[in-house]
Scaffold this motif. Structure first.
Motif, PDB file in Angstrom:
ATOM      1  N   ALA A 167       0.831  -1.204   0.000  1.00 17.68           N
ATOM      2  CA  ALA A 167       0.000   0.000   0.000  1.00 17.68           C
ATOM      3  C   ALA A 167       0.865   1.253   0.000  1.00 17.68           C
ATOM      4  O   ALA A 167       0.585   2.216  -0.722  1.00 17.68           O
ATOM      5  N   LEU A 168       1.928   1.241   0.807  1.00 24.69           N
ATOM      6  CA  LEU A 168       2.800   2.425   0.869  1.00 24.69           C
ATOM      7  C   LEU A 168       3.448   2.673  -0.487  1.00 24.69           C
ATOM      8  O   LEU A 168       3.465   3.796  -0.991  1.00 24.69           O
ATOM      9  N   GLN A 169       3.981   1.603  -1.088  1.00 21.92           N
ATOM     10  CA  GLN A 169       4.681   1.776  -2.371  1.00 21.92           C
ATOM     11  C   GLN A 169       3.735   2.264  -3.455  1.00 21.92           C
ATOM     12  O   GLN A 169       4.103   3.087  -4.282  1.00 21.92           O
ATOM     13  N   SER A 170       2.498   1.745  -3.454  1.00 18.47           N
ATOM     14  CA  SER A 170       1.619   2.092  -4.563  1.00 18.47           C
ATOM     15  C   SER A 170       0.981   3.463  -4.358  1.00 18.47           C
ATOM     16  O   SER A 170       0.428   4.014  -5.301  1.00 18.47           O
ATOM     17  N   SER A 171       1.075   4.039  -3.148  1.00 16.50           N
ATOM     18  CA  SER A 171       0.456   5.353  -2.986  1.00 16.50           C
ATOM     19  C   SER A 171       1.468   6.490  -3.136  1.00 16.50           C
ATOM     20  O   SER A 171       1.095   7.646  -3.012  1.00 16.50           O
ATOM     21  N   ILE A 172       2.727   6.169  -3.394  1.00 19.14           N
ATOM     22  CA  ILE A 172       3.714   7.221  -3.664  1.00 19.14           C
ATOM     23  C   ILE A 172       4.009   7.220  -5.171  1.00 19.14           C
ATOM     24  O   ILE A 172       4.372   6.181  -5.729  1.00 19.14           O
ATOM     25  N   ASP A 173       3.830   8.367  -5.820  1.00 20.58           N
ATOM     26  CA  ASP A 173       3.952   8.402  -7.278  1.00 20.58           C
ATOM     27  C   ASP A 173       5.399   8.370  -7.742  1.00 20.58           C
ATOM     28  O   ASP A 173       5.729   7.701  -8.707  1.00 20.58           O
ATOM     29  N   ASP A 174       6.258   9.116  -7.026  1.00 16.93           N
ATOM     30  CA  ASP A 174       7.655   9.182  -7.444  1.00 16.93           C
ATOM     31  C   ASP A 174       8.341   7.852  -7.107  1.00 16.93           C
ATOM     32  O   ASP A 174       8.447   7.488  -5.932  1.00 16.93           O
ATOM     33  N   PRO A 175       8.808   7.104  -8.129  1.00 12.75           N
ATOM     34  CA  PRO A 175       9.336   5.758  -7.844  1.00 12.75           C
ATOM     35  C   PRO A 175      10.549   5.773  -6.918  1.00 12.75           C
ATOM     36  O   PRO A 175      10.692   4.878  -6.086  1.00 12.75           O
ATOM     37  N   ARG A 176      11.418   6.802  -7.033  1.00  9.87           N
ATOM     38  CA  ARG A 176      12.590   6.852  -6.157  1.00  9.87           C
ATOM     39  C   ARG A 176      12.165   6.951  -4.699  1.00  9.87           C
ATOM     40  O   ARG A 176      12.678   6.262  -3.825  1.00  9.87           O
ATOM     41  N   ARG A 177      11.186   7.834  -4.464  1.00 12.84           N
ATOM     42  CA  ARG A 177      10.719   8.016  -3.089  1.00 12.84           C
ATOM     43  C   ARG A 177      10.000   6.760  -2.614  1.00 12.84           C
ATOM     44  O   ARG A 177      10.167   6.335  -1.458  1.00 12.84           O
ATOM     45  N   ALA A 178       9.212   6.156  -3.504  1.00  7.57           N
ATOM     46  CA  ALA A 178       8.497   4.932  -3.134  1.00  7.57           C
ATOM     47  C   ALA A 178       9.489   3.850  -2.719  1.00  7.57           C
ATOM     48  O   ALA A 178       9.281   3.147  -1.727  1.00  7.57           O
ATOM     49  N   ASP A 179      10.596   3.739  -3.469  1.00  7.81           N
ATOM     50  CA  ASP A 179      11.609   2.728  -3.155  1.00  7.81           C
ATOM     51  C   ASP A 179      12.220   2.961  -1.792  1.00  7.81           C
ATOM     52  O   ASP A 179      12.367   2.043  -0.989  1.00  7.81           O
ATOM     53  N   LYS A 180      12.600   4.231  -1.543  1.00 11.52           N
ATOM     54  CA  LYS A 180      13.294   4.510  -0.282  1.00 11.52           C
ATOM     55  C   LYS A 180      12.353   4.351   0.903  1.00 11.52           C
ATOM     56  O   LYS A 180      12.740   3.781   1.931  1.00 11.52           O
ATOM     57  N   ALA A 181      11.118   4.868   0.764  1.00 16.54           N
ATOM     58  CA  ALA A 181      10.158   4.726   1.859  1.00 16.54           C
ATOM     59  C   ALA A 181       9.869   3.249   2.105  1.00 16.54           C
ATOM     60  O   ALA A 181       9.846   2.796   3.258  1.00 16.54           O
ATOM     61  N   GLY A 182       9.696   2.491   1.023  1.00 12.14           N
ATOM     62  CA  GLY A 182       9.446   1.056   1.162  1.00 12.14           C
ATOM     63  C   GLY A 182      10.616   0.354   1.828  1.00 12.14           C
ATOM     64  O   GLY A 182      10.434  -0.521   2.674  1.00 12.14           O
ATOM     65  N   ALA A 183      11.839   0.758   1.455  1.00  9.93           N
ATOM     66  CA  ALA A 183      13.032   0.134   2.027  1.00  9.93           C
ATOM     67  C   ALA A 183      13.083   0.370   3.527  1.00  9.93           C
ATOM     68  O   ALA A 183      13.356  -0.555   4.306  1.00  9.93           O
ATOM     69  N   LEU A 184      12.795   1.613   3.933  1.00  9.46           N
ATOM     70  CA  LEU A 184      12.807   1.905   5.377  1.00  9.46           C
ATOM     71  C   LEU A 184      11.753   1.082   6.102  1.00  9.46           C
ATOM     72  O   LEU A 184      12.010   0.511   7.168  1.00  9.46           O
ATOM     73  N   LEU A 185      10.568   0.998   5.489  1.00 11.23           N
ATOM     74  CA  LEU A 185       9.492   0.231   6.121  1.00 11.23           C
ATOM     75  C   LEU A 185       9.868  -1.243   6.241  1.00 11.23           C
ATOM     76  O   LEU A 185       9.639  -1.876   7.272  1.00 11.23           O
ATOM     77  N   ALA A 186      10.485  -1.783   5.181  1.00 12.54           N
ATOM     78  CA  ALA A 186      10.868  -3.200   5.219  1.00 12.54           C
ATOM     79  C   ALA A 186      11.894  -3.440   6.326  1.00 12.54           C
ATOM     80  O   ALA A 186      11.841  -4.457   7.024  1.00 12.54           O
ATOM     81  N   LEU A 187      12.829  -2.486   6.512  1.00  7.36           N
ATOM     82  CA  LEU A 187      13.844  -2.658   7.551  1.00  7.36           C
ATOM     83  C   LEU A 187      13.228  -2.545   8.945  1.00  7.36           C
ATOM     84  O   LEU A 187      13.553  -3.333   9.840  1.00  7.36           O
TER      85      LEU A 187
ATOM     86  N   ALA B 276       4.402   8.212  10.504  1.00  4.99           N
ATOM     87  CA  ALA B 276       3.978   9.547  10.086  1.00  4.99           C
ATOM     88  C   ALA B 276       4.977  10.128   9.088  1.00  4.99           C
ATOM     89  O   ALA B 276       4.591  10.784   8.124  1.00  4.99           O
ATOM     90  N   ALA B 277       6.268   9.861   9.325  1.00  7.91           N
ATOM     91  CA  ALA B 277       7.283  10.381   8.407  1.00  7.91           C
ATOM     92  C   ALA B 277       7.198   9.681   7.060  1.00  7.91           C
ATOM     93  O   ALA B 277       7.338  10.308   6.006  1.00  7.91           O
ATOM     94  N   LEU B 278       6.952   8.364   7.082  1.00  5.01           N
ATOM     95  CA  LEU B 278       6.890   7.609   5.820  1.00  5.01           C
ATOM     96  C   LEU B 278       5.695   8.038   4.979  1.00  5.01           C
ATOM     97  O   LEU B 278       5.758   8.029   3.751  1.00  5.01           O
ATOM     98  N   THR B 279       4.577   8.383   5.619  1.00  2.00           N
ATOM     99  CA  THR B 279       3.356   8.693   4.877  1.00  2.00           C
ATOM    100  C   THR B 279       3.170  10.197   4.690  1.00  2.00           C
ATOM    101  O   THR B 279       2.109  10.627   4.257  1.00  2.00           O
ATOM    102  N   LEU B 280       4.208  10.984   5.010  1.00  2.00           N
ATOM    103  CA  LEU B 280       4.080  12.440   4.919  1.00  2.00           C
ATOM    104  C   LEU B 280       3.804  12.867   3.472  1.00  2.00           C
ATOM    105  O   LEU B 280       4.582  12.567   2.570  1.00  2.00           O
ATOM    106  N   GLY B 281       2.687  13.549   3.274  1.00  3.87           N
ATOM    107  CA  GLY B 281       2.376  14.067   1.940  1.00  3.87           C
ATOM    108  C   GLY B 281       1.981  12.996   0.943  1.00  3.87           C
ATOM    109  O   GLY B 281       2.016  13.229  -0.258  1.00  3.87           O
ATOM    110  N   VAL B 282       1.615  11.807   1.435  1.00  2.00           N
ATOM    111  CA  VAL B 282       1.268  10.704   0.541  1.00  2.00           C
ATOM    112  C   VAL B 282      -0.250  10.648   0.408  1.00  2.00           C
ATOM    113  O   VAL B 282      -0.965  10.971   1.349  1.00  2.00           O
ATOM    114  N   ARG B 283      -0.727  10.225  -0.769  1.00  2.00           N
ATOM    115  CA  ARG B 283      -2.170  10.071  -0.972  1.00  2.00           C
ATOM    116  C   ARG B 283      -2.767   9.143   0.072  1.00  2.00           C
ATOM    117  O   ARG B 283      -2.202   8.086   0.359  1.00  2.00           O
TER     118      ARG B 283
END
Lengths: 247, 226
Positions: free
Chosen positions: A147-167, B154-161
């Motif tokens: 859900a996190l990866q698919s709701s971020i449009d910018d793929p670079r940001r999606a990757d990094k946010a997903g990576a942090l979440l996975a860790l 909160a930081a991960l979802t900041l500004g996210v749809r």
């Protein structure tokens, strides 16, 4: 100039990994099909009927390998995530994204087959056993990641946010597992114990291991096919995609 | 005491507390949400005192989880919207310390009122005095964990749809250990088993999240600010 004899990062570039993945997929797909057939043949026809559980136990040949895979895939995702954050390689994030749906699928399969197995054996579709509960939570973690990866449009940001979440998730998985185990022992006696099961026949173990290998091959084949799609999607405007498209 | 006035950690706490004091409704809303959720449970389950005493620790803890979630969405969002967060990231002060300060302020504003309100709600559930104290202690150790782990989400979802719903999906599974050990401490004591083990584990989870969460939130914020 690279000073190392091996260029570790050669296949970290989508342009060189794309054809390699394409060449690897048929082998892993064939291995998955052959090992799956062999495993099912051993599991359904060769393995002896269980003295206590009758024929119903045979779902173990899907259930246990699926559970193993669901846990293992999360660890692999965490590995790629750490690599991606450390070396900023584009491919790592793509691999993580490509693995997540397969991991979620196996987690769901493990829960589903577990319920099907539980009904005849324990008389209930669901019990609040530590393993079942932590498997369910693992499934939620996969869903959160997707859900996190698919709701971020910018793929670079999606990757990094997903990576942090996975860790963060991979640090939490053992804590969750043990907390659920202690919670379980507080609330109910160990009425359901799989650790004290009678030792397995060799053919059963062989069937399970072959099925596990089949699932491994399936995961690799599917993840590679998915990562190829992700690469094409993300690098649509690059030179190498145009070259591949015209071929 | 000049240190106290210049440390980015203290400054961040003071700033967020001042902002919270100027928008008191937000604190009060989260607190009343906690009170209402916990009070709805007996209405849904029935007034059987024995049953209510049994579910009280879990009910209060789940209320605390949900109340914390409510405030988390606004932990970084206003600062992100007006550019303050970017200035914090660019400032020569340690970004991690500033974020740690914001997390502490969030706990003071959303966690501490829940801890103080808990015994009153516990009385409604007919908890004995000893359990009320234990419940407060477990919430005192546990609500900082909720703020710390929540800050990462909160930081991960900041500004996210769909940030709010997504935040709950990401964070609630990670709250499970705190819920189990926190509610478990009170339940174990009610069952005469002793709560020390649960409280020690809760403390261990707090220490681990104190160590990792500010760092992980900062990393996630840097990703969001890119």
């Amino acid at each position: 100039m690279s000073h190392s004899l091996v260029n570790w990062f050669k296949y970290a570039s989508p342009a060189s990994f794309y054809p390699l993945a394409g060449r690897m997929i048929p082998y892993f797909a064939a291995a998955a099909a052959l090992l799956g057939l062999a495993g099912l043949w051993i599991g359904l026809l060769v393995a002896p009927t269980d003295a206590q559980q009758g024929e119903g136990y045979r779902i173990i040949f899907v259930h246990v390998p699926a559970s193993w895979m669901s846990m293992f895939v999360y660890c692999v995702m965490a590995f790629w995530s750490a690599l991606g954050l450390a070396f900023k390689t584009r491919l790592s994030g793509m691999m993580t994204a490509a693995l997540a749906p397969t991991g979620a699928l196996f987690a769901f399969l493990s829960l589903w087959t577990g319920a099907l197995w539980g009904k005849p054996m324990w008389g209930a579709w669901w019990v609040w056993d530590a393993r079942l509960t932590s498997q369910l939570i693992l499934f939620f973690l996969y869903l959160g990641f997707i859900a996190l990866q698919s709701s971020i449009d910018d793929p670079r940001r999606a990757d990094k946010a997903g990576a942090l979440l996975a860790l963060v998730g991979v640090i939490n998985v053992p804590i969750i597992y043990f907390s659920v185990q202690w919670w379980n022992t507080l609330h109910q006696g160990a009425s359901v114990s799989m650790t004290k099961a009678p030792s397995m026949a060799h053919t059963m173990l062989a069937g399970m291991l072959i099925m596990a290998l089949a699932f491994w091959a399936y995961t690799i084949a599917v993840a590679l096919a998915r990562v190829r799609c992700i690469m094409l999607e993300r690098e649509l405007s690059s030179e190498w995609v145009k070259r591949n498209a015209t071929e | 005491m000049t240190f106290l006035h210049t440390s980015p950690f203290i400054l961040a706490i003071r700033r967020d507390l001042l902002l919270a004091a100027r928008h008191k409704t937000e604190i009060v809303t989260a607190l009343f949400f906690f009170v209402i959720v916990v009070n709805l449970l007996p209405l849904g389950i029935g007034p059987d005192t024995d049953l209510l005493r049994k579910i009280a620790p879990g009910a209060l803890w789940i209320g605390a989880l949900l109340a914390t979630l409510l405030g988390l969405q606004r932990l970084f969002a206003p600062d992100h919207a007006d550019g303050t967060l970017e200035q914090m990231a660019l400032s020569p002060q340690s970004f991690t310390l500033l974020i740690a300060g914001k997390i502490v302020a969030h706990w003071l504003v959303s966690g501490l009122p829940v801890v103080l309100m808990a015994p009153i709600l516990g009385v409604q559930f007919d908890l004995p005095g000893r359990s009320l104290g234990l419940l407060m202690l477990s919430l005192l150790l546990g609500t900082p964990i909720l703020s710390l782990i929540g800050a990462v989400g909160a930081a991960l979802t900041l500004g996210v749809r769909g940030g709010g719903a997504l935040l709950s999906l990401l964070i609630l599974p990670l709250y499970i250990p705190a819920l189990i050990f926190g509610a478990g401490a009170v339940e174990a004591d009610l069952a005469g088993l002793g709560a020390e083990g649960h409280l020690s584990l809760l403390g261990a989870v707090l220490v681990v999240s104190l160590f990792f969460a500010p760092w992980a939130s900062t990393a996630a914020l840097r990703v969001a600010l890119e």
